[in-house]
Design a protein around this motif. Sequence first.
Motif: not given
Length: 708
Positions: A602, A617, A620, A626, A630
Amino acid sequence: MTRVDLYLDGLGCANCAAKIETKTKGIHGLSKVNLDFSQSKLTFEYDEKHISKQDSSLKIKEIEKIVTDLEPDVKVVLKSDLDSKVTADAHKSHTIKELIRLGISLALFFSSFAAPEFELKLGLLGVAYIISGHRVLFKSFKNILKGRVFDENFLMSIATFGAIGIGEYPEAVAVMIFYEIGEFFEDLAVNHSRDAIKSLINIRPDKAILVGEHSQREVSPEEVKINDVILVKPGMRIPLDGTIIEGRTMIDTSALTGESLPMSYGINDSVLSGTVVINAVIKIKVTKVYKDSTVARILDLVENASGQKAKTEHFITKFARVYTPIVVGIAAFIAIVPPLVISGAHFHEWLYKSLIFLVISCPCALVLSVPLGFFSGIGTASKNGILVKGSNYLEALSQIDTVVFDKTGTLTKGRFEVSNIVLAKDASNKDLIESAYLCERNSTHPIAKSIIEYISKLENVSEFETITGDAVEEISGKGVKVEYADNVYLAGNASIAKLYDLSVPELEMSGTIVYIFKNKQYLGAIVLGDMLKPDSQKTIDALNKMNHEVWMLTGDRELQANEIAKTLSIKNYRSALLPEDKFKQVQDLKDKGKKIAFLGDGINDAPVLTLADVGISMGSIGSDAAIEASDIVFMTDEPSKLVTAISISKFTKRIVSQNIIFALGIKILIMILGVIGFGTMWLAIFGDVGVALLAVLNSSRVLRFKHQ
């Protein structure tokens, strides 16, 4: 944009929920309207530039009118006004009243069979019908006035009236009573599922103990400011993120990470809100206000996950809109056409068959169980330290066939250790170490930190401890350049030598190699190794068994990448990649039709996380970038969470598919039996509320999922 959360207290009809959402979307000025039936929550956004706060209140009034029209017993409550204790007490009182009402109806119904006279029998049945069905009849009457003829209340009324019209008095009353009993148990099952889901993410702290100079007082976590000191006692949930300044204790992090074993924390250790102190009192200096804390962010992610609906949910919602009209149309056809065209056909017989279609025409089993199944999956994932940002991502994860890993910090620990020092001919160890220290001292890169940690353990480091560079230049993907005391120092990979037209020897050594130069003179190299994470091998083995294609992408050179790939049995890998090269590699895989999950740490992988079908990720929760990039976030740095996440997604998808096949299969079977003369209205009731109840109970199995 301003977001508003409304709770629909008492909402038990999934089909009505879908209608409420559709009508609310039609209100001018509202956007991102979403009704999450699993949480009884309606959310929407509006632009404060175009709609004032006063106008937004009028919009809520419009929503209240829509809800009242469709579900008169449901109350619309703002999130800020929600009182869970009052709501729980109201639900308990409602349950008791329902039990009394249905108990009296059943007693009258069964008493009618012992009645000596027909008139008394009819009277008992009539009273039982009114007590059990008065709300259904009232709602259906309102629906007629508003022109809604495909509502389940109207359809149930017509079906039972039809049964009465052909003299099937006991069956008409029984159908109404058992319909209401089915609805009652369905509501209980739905509420139980909702409570079970909430318990999985029950990490919201109730209070914080604020420590003053000479006092302590309990306050709401929202009142605590950064740098305030709070006290947390054994058994309490840590209310805010912070750093321990006094005490040592074991802390249970299972609610956040899924890790079952408590861990020891002491002075200067960072702790996360939502975790539980076990055996000692600690004092914490707060580092984040509540709205930015870990617990608030997790709850926001999980509670709003259902805003991103899966394709299956969208399909069922659209299907429900056409299913009921089609079945009602078939019912009308059966009641009218066969008696007219089939010789010897009796209207009485075909009307009864059509009534079976009317009873079974409600799509509640489908509309109810699908969102509950997906949200149960999201809740179960969160219990395992896996935060899924939407049902669509959970469904997409069940369909992936290719997993792409970043290497450093994902499959490996990302904490490098110096494994070797290689001196150039005529270079001194002191020059090499001093130059390396000077270059890496101010860098935040993991490799630089490892080099500094290694050098700091040497006895002779003190003589150049105070050295600082006059000018430091980070060269992305290559290394660092430092100017100090009329000297120029370089440290980095082979590409930094190429950048400055310098030559370096080819070292056939495993690990990451950092070449060191002083005034363009090669002094030597520092070799570092990055250890594999303990569960990396287990993760790759499990993915291979699941027949997933596995790739590893890394910026490391070929020798090191090949060694890691061989160790982990990864057949597909690419080495010496820059971030844009990783992006291109994933794009190439997508162009070949692969369904890809990308797993990274991330930090530098945001473009690839966004490109993949499912971007994941790890560890994170503290990184805004991140979480933004994600689709799924792992609370820990364990790649094996991916196997757990895939297993949960596949199990959830299987349960949802079972519910769809079961509900439609049973309904179609009962329709066929009804047409050929083997079906009854009793059976139709089972096909409606009975199947819905079983589908809800099946969805609840997701909550009990345990990864092997």
